[in-house]
Scaffold this motif. Structure first.
Motif, PDB file in Angstrom:
ATOM      1  N   PRO A  42       2.322  -4.937   8.405  1.00 26.96           N
ATOM      2  CA  PRO A  42       1.131  -4.071   8.426  1.00 26.96           C
ATOM      3  C   PRO A  42       1.305  -2.812   9.258  1.00 26.96           C
ATOM      4  N   LEU A  43       1.980  -2.917  10.400  1.00 29.41           N
ATOM      5  CA  LEU A  43       2.206  -1.736  11.234  1.00 29.41           C
ATOM      6  C   LEU A  43       3.135  -0.752  10.548  1.00 29.41           C
ATOM      7  N   VAL A  98       4.799   2.874  24.528  1.00 28.62           N
ATOM      8  CA  VAL A  98       3.738   2.745  25.528  1.00 28.62           C
ATOM      9  C   VAL A  98       2.761   1.630  25.158  1.00 28.62           C
ATOM     10  N   PHE A  99       2.428   1.537  23.878  1.00 33.34           N
ATOM     11  CA  PHE A  99       1.364   0.626  23.446  1.00 33.34           C
ATOM     12  C   PHE A  99       1.879  -0.629  22.749  1.00 33.34           C
ATOM     13  N   ARG A 115      -0.728  -7.528  19.925  1.00 30.51           N
ATOM     14  CA  ARG A 115      -1.978  -8.293  19.917  1.00 30.51           C
ATOM     15  C   ARG A 115      -2.809  -7.949  18.677  1.00 30.51           C
ATOM     16  N   LEU A 116      -2.831  -6.671  18.319  1.00 30.90           N
ATOM     17  CA  LEU A 116      -3.572  -6.256  17.129  1.00 30.90           C
ATOM     18  C   LEU A 116      -3.014  -6.912  15.874  1.00 30.90           C
ATOM     19  N   LEU A 117      -1.706  -7.101  15.823  1.00 34.30           N
ATOM     20  CA  LEU A 117      -1.049  -7.723  14.676  1.00 34.30           C
ATOM     21  C   LEU A 117      -1.171  -9.249  14.691  1.00 34.30           C
ATOM     22  N   TRP A 121      -2.091  -7.908   6.698  1.00 32.62           N
ATOM     23  CA  TRP A 121      -2.616  -8.301   8.008  1.00 32.62           C
ATOM     24  C   TRP A 121      -3.690  -9.374   7.865  1.00 32.62           C
ATOM     25  N   LEU A 122      -4.591  -9.196   6.909  1.00 33.98           N
ATOM     26  CA  LEU A 122      -5.659 -10.167   6.684  1.00 33.98           C
ATOM     27  C   LEU A 122      -5.085 -11.516   6.267  1.00 33.98           C
TER      28      LEU A 122
END
Length: 463
Positions: free
Chosen positions: A59-60, A115-116, A122-124, A256-257
């Motif tokens: 997804p990223l 950096v993120f 966590r988002l993934l 992702w879903l």
């Protein structure tokens, strides 16, 4: 290349279509083979967890591919239209601005991802036990993306400017190089996911080097101009390529879903099983994109030249080709599903192979129309109808799959939670494609070649 010598405008329809489509399909088959072989190497030599780790990053990565495709297809269609209208100066401006924007965007992402990175993971929804494996792979791949996505954009312009053979050779070099390096880095030397990432990085550098030969061609129409003043060309190109952006980013959201639903109910094994099936969906789309690549540049140039009859002929040819691809894949999964899914995992993962095989057998109706939907959306983009093209893209890529997945997941959670994976996905994705097919047919009938006028007057612009 002068308009008088441009086969897109003057050549016989079938030979011209195959001249552009066959090299593209060969190149994209090589690219797809690389992805499939990567999956086979990772699944058999590193394990099912590694296969799941790669899928969790999709997804990223799709967000970046979406931006690059928006630049590449929107820009190459815009440049092709201006070349068809005998305006090479503006075409070169579109080309230059698109390359500059691609390099700037991918570099900014790479720096921001350092950096993120914890927040992105966590988002993934990456499970804690897979974070080290994902970090190992992504730590190398993030830098590779700058070259990979810039090369993708350059590939589309090289084809649009009448160099499809060179573009195909570059993909073959990159793909075969990737596979060869996988043999050493993953199989022989046991570098794991880091080896797969290094294989991709080195292969992309080689592919970019081959494409750079284009800048020394005496037959090229497009020239890179560093200094740009009228960036409106880029904005128009991005707007026209918005359907391709929606197609890609929607796929990332749906994956992702799916990952979220599968991890919560079936764990990492569920993601690994879906990974196997996703390679065949990817294969069907890549084969169709080979046809779509030819359609983009042929229709856009004839649109600029006002050749409506040729547009109709090229569209019919593309639809026949994509339908044949989809039918062949559907029949293959129905007859040989067990063998095709078994390639990706070792004998120790027999339960995952069995789950993937059941899923592959169930989703065959998807392949009958997903390629046709891509072709119809591509046609709308090429004739500068970005709004209906975007509607088709967002319906098939996001709205309908998300609604069906969430709705059916809720229903099956109430009735039989263990059946989620084998029942919801086979129903959701084909339903979304077939409903979209009806909408796409309606749009393309409304915007058929004998009814439209150019979306904007093509006028030479001095930069």
């Amino acid at each position: 290349m002068t308009p008088e010598k441009n086969p897109a405008l003057n050549g016989a329809v079938l030979p011209t279509f195959f001249y552009y489509a066959v090299p593209s399909m060969v190149g994209l088959i090589a690219l797809t083979t690389t992805s499939l072989v990567d999956g086979i190497f990772v699944g058999n030599y590193v394990g099912a967890d590694a296969l799941a780790a790669v899928t969790l990053l999709v997804p990223l990565l799709t967000v970046l591919y979406a931006l690059a495709l928006m630049f590449a297809i929107g820009g190459s269609v815009g440049a092709g239209t201006h070349m068809g209208a005998k305006d090479p100066g503006t075409a070169s401006s579109v080309f230059s601005q698109t390359l500059i924007a691609t390099v700037a965007t991918t570099t900014l992402f790479t720096l921001a991802s350092i950096v993120f990175e914890p927040w992105l993971f966590r988002l993934l929804n990456i499970p804690t036990e897979l974070v080290p494996m994902v970090g190992e792979y992504f730590g190398i791949l993030r830098w590779t993306l700058i070259i990979q996505l810039t090369t993708m954009v350059l590939y589309y312009f090289v084809r649009a400017d009448g160099h499809p053979i060179l573009a195909t050779i570059s993909l073959l070099v990159g793909s075969l190089g990737n596979i060869g390096l996988d043999v050493f880095f993953v199989c022989q030397w046991g570098w794991g996911l880091a080896g797969a990432a290094w294989s991709t990085a080195i292969a992309q550098v080689a592919q970019a080097a081959v494409l750079c030969i284009y800048f020394f061609s005496r037959r090229r129409t497009l020239h890179f101009i560093w200094r740009q003043t009228r960036w409106s060309h880029l904005f128009k190109a991005c707007y026209n390529g918005v359907s391709e952006f929606i197609n890609e980013i929607s796929a990332g959201i749906i994956i992702w879903l799916l990952n979220f639903l599968l991890i919560g109910r079936l764990g990492v094994d569920g993601v690994a099983a879906f990974s196997v099936v996703s390679y065949y969906i990817y294969l069907s789309l890549m084969l169709t994109y080979g046809v779509a690549d030819a359609l983009h540049l042929l229709v856009s140039q004839n649109f600029g030249a006002g050749n409506h009859q040729r547009i109709r002929q090229f569209l019919s040819t593309a639809l026949i080709g994509s339908s044949g691809i989809g039918l062949s894949l559907a029949v293959s999964l129905l007859l040989f599903g067990d063998q095709l899914t078994g390639w990706f995992l070792s004998g120790e993962d027999a339960a995952i192979v069995e789950e993937a095989s059941r899923l592959a057998f169930a989703i065959w109706p998807l392949f009958l129309v997903n390629g046709v939907n891509v072709i119809l959306s591509c046609y709308l983009t090429a004739i500068h109808r970005p709004t209906p093209s975007a509607i088709v893209a967002i319906l098939r890529g996001l709205i309908l799959p998300a609604c069906f997945l969430l709705g059916l997941a809720h229903l099956f959670d109430q009735a039989a939670p263990g059946q989620l994976f084998t029942m919801v996905l086979p129903l959701a994705l084909p339903l979304a494609e077939w409903i979209t097919f009806a909408v796409a047919i309606a749009f393309c009938y409304r915007h058929r070649p004998d009814r439209f006028e150019p979306a904007f007057p093509i006028q030479p612009v001095e930069d």
